[in-house]
Design a protein around this motif. Sequence first.
Motif, PDB file in Angstrom:
ATOM      1  N   TYR A 170      19.773  16.795  26.172  1.00 31.89           N
ATOM      2  CA  TYR A 170      20.733  16.478  25.110  1.00 31.89           C
ATOM      3  C   TYR A 170      20.814  14.971  24.880  1.00 31.89           C
ATOM      4  CZ  TYR A 170      22.984  20.983  24.085  1.00 31.89           C
ATOM      5  OH  TYR A 170      23.263  22.241  23.644  1.00 31.89           O
ATOM      6  N   ALA A 171      20.745  14.192  25.968  1.00 33.45           N
ATOM      7  CA  ALA A 171      20.861  12.734  25.864  1.00 33.45           C
ATOM      8  C   ALA A 171      19.729  12.127  25.043  1.00 33.45           C
ATOM      9  CB  ALA A 171      20.898  12.104  27.258  1.00 33.45           C
ATOM     10  N   GLU A 172      18.594  12.833  24.961  1.00 34.17           N
ATOM     11  CA  GLU A 172      17.439  12.331  24.222  1.00 34.17           C
ATOM     12  C   GLU A 172      17.451  12.734  22.750  1.00 34.17           C
ATOM     13  OE1 GLU A 172      14.059  13.741  26.393  1.00 34.17           O
ATOM     14  OE2 GLU A 172      14.568  12.578  28.177  1.00 34.17           O
ATOM     15  N   LEU A 173      18.375  13.587  22.348  1.00 35.94           N
ATOM     16  CA  LEU A 173      18.419  14.045  20.957  1.00 35.94           C
ATOM     17  C   LEU A 173      19.006  12.980  20.042  1.00 35.94           C
ATOM     18  CD1 LEU A 173      19.733  17.708  21.428  1.00 35.94           C
ATOM     19  CD2 LEU A 173      17.366  16.969  21.062  1.00 35.94           C
ATOM     20  N   SER A 174      18.555  12.998  18.808  1.00 39.09           N
ATOM     21  CA  SER A 174      19.129  12.107  17.797  1.00 39.09           C
ATOM     22  C   SER A 174      20.472  12.682  17.354  1.00 39.09           C
ATOM     23  CB  SER A 174      18.186  11.999  16.595  1.00 39.09           C
ATOM     24  OG  SER A 174      18.145  13.239  15.915  1.00 39.09           O
ATOM     25  N   ASP A 175      21.268  11.884  16.676  1.00 39.37           N
ATOM     26  CA  ASP A 175      22.549  12.368  16.151  1.00 39.37           C
ATOM     27  C   ASP A 175      22.329  13.555  15.227  1.00 39.37           C
ATOM     28  OD1 ASP A 175      23.974  10.476  17.549  1.00 39.37           O
ATOM     29  OD2 ASP A 175      24.121   9.076  15.866  1.00 39.37           O
ATOM     30  N   ASP A 176      21.264  13.485  14.448  1.00 38.88           N
ATOM     31  CA  ASP A 176      20.944  14.556  13.513  1.00 38.88           C
ATOM     32  C   ASP A 176      20.634  15.862  14.247  1.00 38.88           C
ATOM     33  OD1 ASP A 176      21.058  14.662  10.767  1.00 38.88           O
ATOM     34  OD2 ASP A 176      18.858  14.800  10.577  1.00 38.88           O
ATOM     35  N   GLU A 177      19.841  15.771  15.314  1.00 42.72           N
ATOM     36  CA  GLU A 177      19.502  16.960  16.095  1.00 42.72           C
ATOM     37  C   GLU A 177      20.726  17.492  16.838  1.00 42.72           C
ATOM     38  OE1 GLU A 177      14.900  16.171  17.420  1.00 42.72           O
ATOM     39  OE2 GLU A 177      16.451  14.875  18.287  1.00 42.72           O
ATOM     40  N   LEU A 178      21.568  16.591  17.287  1.00 44.29           N
ATOM     41  CA  LEU A 178      22.717  16.964  18.092  1.00 44.29           C
ATOM     42  C   LEU A 178      23.768  17.732  17.300  1.00 44.29           C
ATOM     43  CD1 LEU A 178      23.455  16.567  21.035  1.00 44.29           C
ATOM     44  CD2 LEU A 178      24.708  14.506  20.388  1.00 44.29           C
ATOM     45  N   LYS A 179      23.851  17.465  16.006  1.00 45.41           N
ATOM     46  CA  LYS A 179      24.908  18.107  15.209  1.00 45.41           C
ATOM     47  C   LYS A 179      24.728  19.619  15.128  1.00 45.41           C
ATOM     48  CE  LYS A 179      22.906  17.824  10.726  1.00 45.41           C
ATOM     49  NZ  LYS A 179      22.406  17.356   9.634  1.00 45.41           N
ATOM     50  N   ASP A 180      23.530  20.126  15.353  1.00 44.28           N
ATOM     51  CA  ASP A 180      23.287  21.567  15.320  1.00 44.28           C
ATOM     52  C   ASP A 180      23.461  22.236  16.679  1.00 44.28           C
ATOM     53  OD1 ASP A 180      22.634  21.419  12.612  1.00 44.28           O
ATOM     54  OD2 ASP A 180      20.536  20.950  13.062  1.00 44.28           O
ATOM     55  N   MET A 181      23.761  21.429  17.699  1.00 50.70           N
ATOM     56  CA  MET A 181      23.869  21.956  19.058  1.00 50.70           C
ATOM     57  C   MET A 181      25.331  22.182  19.428  1.00 50.70           C
ATOM     58  SD  MET A 181      20.681  21.957  19.619  1.00 50.70           S
ATOM     59  CE  MET A 181      20.527  22.405  21.314  1.00 50.70           C
ATOM     60  N   LYS A 182      25.541  23.078  20.360  1.00 58.21           N
ATOM     61  CA  LYS A 182      26.883  23.332  20.861  1.00 58.21           C
ATOM     62  C   LYS A 182      27.369  22.090  21.621  1.00 58.21           C
ATOM     63  CE  LYS A 182      29.422  26.723  23.573  1.00 58.21           C
ATOM     64  NZ  LYS A 182      29.310  27.918  24.388  1.00 58.21           N
ATOM     65  N   THR A 183      28.628  21.738  21.442  1.00 62.98           N
ATOM     66  CA  THR A 183      29.195  20.568  22.110  1.00 62.98           C
ATOM     67  C   THR A 183      29.276  20.793  23.615  1.00 62.98           C
ATOM     68  OG1 THR A 183      30.505  20.059  20.162  1.00 62.98           O
ATOM     69  CG2 THR A 183      31.205  19.041  22.222  1.00 62.98           C
ATOM     70  N   ILE A 184      28.869  19.784  24.368  1.00 61.87           N
ATOM     71  CA  ILE A 184      28.976  19.837  25.823  1.00 61.87           C
ATOM     72  C   ILE A 184      30.250  19.095  26.222  1.00 61.87           C
ATOM     73  CG2 ILE A 184      27.990  19.046  27.997  1.00 61.87           C
ATOM     74  CD1 ILE A 184      25.249  19.311  26.848  1.00 61.87           C
ATOM     75  N   ARG A 185      31.083  19.731  27.025  1.00 62.21           N
ATOM     76  CA  ARG A 185      32.273  19.060  27.557  1.00 62.21           C
ATOM     77  C   ARG A 185      31.809  18.240  28.759  1.00 62.21           C
ATOM     78  NH1 ARG A 185      36.414  22.984  29.158  1.00 62.21           N
ATOM     79  NH2 ARG A 185      34.622  24.046  29.991  1.00 62.21           N
ATOM     80  N   LEU A 186      31.429  17.001  28.495  1.00 61.72           N
ATOM     81  CA  LEU A 186      30.767  16.164  29.494  1.00 61.72           C
ATOM     82  C   LEU A 186      31.617  15.901  30.729  1.00 61.72           C
ATOM     83  CD1 LEU A 186      29.057  13.625  27.089  1.00 61.72           C
ATOM     84  CD2 LEU A 186      27.950  15.432  28.385  1.00 61.72           C
ATOM     85  N   ARG A 187      32.874  15.544  30.520  1.00 62.30           N
ATOM     86  CA  ARG A 187      33.731  15.229  31.673  1.00 62.30           C
ATOM     87  C   ARG A 187      33.830  16.438  32.604  1.00 62.30           C
ATOM     88  NH1 ARG A 187      38.956  15.512  33.470  1.00 62.30           N
ATOM     89  NH2 ARG A 187      39.675  13.704  34.681  1.00 62.30           N
ATOM     90  N   SER A 188      34.069  17.597  32.046  1.00 60.80           N
ATOM     91  CA  SER A 188      34.174  18.813  32.843  1.00 60.80           C
ATOM     92  C   SER A 188      32.855  19.109  33.558  1.00 60.80           C
ATOM     93  CB  SER A 188      34.557  19.984  31.935  1.00 60.80           C
ATOM     94  OG  SER A 188      34.594  21.183  32.653  1.00 60.80           O
ATOM     95  N   ARG A 189      31.763  18.947  32.859  1.00 64.64           N
ATOM     96  CA  ARG A 189      30.446  19.193  33.455  1.00 64.64           C
ATOM     97  C   ARG A 189      30.190  18.232  34.612  1.00 64.64           C
ATOM     98  NH1 ARG A 189      25.038  21.295  31.016  1.00 64.64           N
ATOM     99  NH2 ARG A 189      26.621  22.628  30.123  1.00 64.64           N
ATOM    100  N   LEU A 190      30.535  16.967  34.417  1.00 62.40           N
ATOM    101  CA  LEU A 190      30.318  15.969  35.470  1.00 62.40           C
ATOM    102  C   LEU A 190      31.193  16.247  36.693  1.00 62.40           C
ATOM    103  CD1 LEU A 190      29.920  12.757  33.294  1.00 62.40           C
ATOM    104  CD2 LEU A 190      28.129  13.976  34.549  1.00 62.40           C
ATOM    105  N   ILE A 191      32.428  16.697  36.472  1.00 60.43           N
ATOM    106  CA  ILE A 191      33.297  17.075  37.589  1.00 60.43           C
ATOM    107  C   ILE A 191      32.660  18.217  38.369  1.00 60.43           C
ATOM    108  CG2 ILE A 191      35.501  18.191  38.185  1.00 60.43           C
ATOM    109  CD1 ILE A 191      36.762  16.476  35.926  1.00 60.43           C
ATOM    110  N   ASN A 192      32.134  19.206  37.670  1.00 65.83           N
ATOM    111  CA  ASN A 192      31.489  20.346  38.314  1.00 65.83           C
ATOM    112  C   ASN A 192      30.266  19.920  39.128  1.00 65.83           C
ATOM    113  OD1 ASN A 192      32.454  23.307  37.535  1.00 65.83           O
ATOM    114  ND2 ASN A 192      33.030  21.903  35.907  1.00 65.83           N
ATOM    115  N   ILE A 193      29.465  19.037  38.564  1.00 63.84           N
ATOM    116  CA  ILE A 193      28.289  18.527  39.280  1.00 63.84           C
ATOM    117  C   ILE A 193      28.734  17.742  40.508  1.00 63.84           C
ATOM    118  CG2 ILE A 193      26.364  16.891  39.140  1.00 63.84           C
ATOM    119  CD1 ILE A 193      26.134  17.739  36.132  1.00 63.84           C
ATOM    120  N   HIS A 194      29.693  16.846  40.322  1.00 68.04           N
ATOM    121  CA  HIS A 194      30.178  15.994  41.405  1.00 68.04           C
ATOM    122  C   HIS A 194      30.738  16.819  42.563  1.00 68.04           C
ATOM    123  CE1 HIS A 194      33.164  12.806  42.962  1.00 68.04           C
ATOM    124  NE2 HIS A 194      31.976  12.567  43.473  1.00 68.04           N
ATOM    125  N   GLN A 195      31.556  17.821  42.270  1.00 63.56           N
ATOM    126  CA  GLN A 195      32.140  18.631  43.332  1.00 63.56           C
ATOM    127  C   GLN A 195      31.077  19.422  44.092  1.00 63.56           C
ATOM    128  OE1 GLN A 195      35.089  18.202  44.458  1.00 63.56           O
ATOM    129  NE2 GLN A 195      35.540  16.771  42.825  1.00 63.56           N
TER     130      GLN A 195
END
Length: 197
Positions: free
Chosen positions: A152-177
């Motif tokens: 996802y980090a490599e996608l352009s803004d244009d490509e990203l607009k068609d993708m489901k939003t990632i809740r980054l903070r929540s995902r990072l908490i899950n990875i960290h724990q």
Amino acid sequence: MDISTLATATKTGVDILDSAIDKFDKYKQIKQDTTTYLRLLYLEVINNLEVFSTIDLDQFTSAQANAPEVQTLMKLVQTEIAEGVFYKGGENANQQLYERLKKRGQIKNRDKQLVTNNKQGDEVKVNKSYTYENILQAISFVVTKIEVMRKYAELSDDELKDMKTIRLRSRLINIHQRLRMIKNSLDQMDEVKEMAR
């Protein structure tokens, strides 16, 4: 799809396959030595925890998946050793390593942000203050979530607009724990005990 797009997609697919084969060969031999592999995994987990200790999770609350801070974080976290756990060596599979990684650990539910996957593969929130997973499950979760974030980090803004939003903070908490649980579980293993910190 035009021919140049097809050629680019084919080259990308071949590059990914070559990369996977290189990784497989690299870790196939190391995995035969349980002690070495567990120690390398431990060092990778500690490195990732050090990275997490330097970031402010709140800055990811409303960040886009391709924001500069996400791209920087994806350059800093490592998953190569963790990925290697899943490369099967065929006739010489290291059963001792897999048995060690089946050990269960407790994952704390920080800010009630922890999620787990149900039988359908969907993420569901954990309502308890902790949950249990074995180390293999936690490693699989960490590797999968980080790899999706990298893409996802490599996608352009244009490509990203068609993708489901990632809740980054929540995902990072899950990875960290899960990283913390993996570290705590590895700390107790004889192969790692003397280097545990």
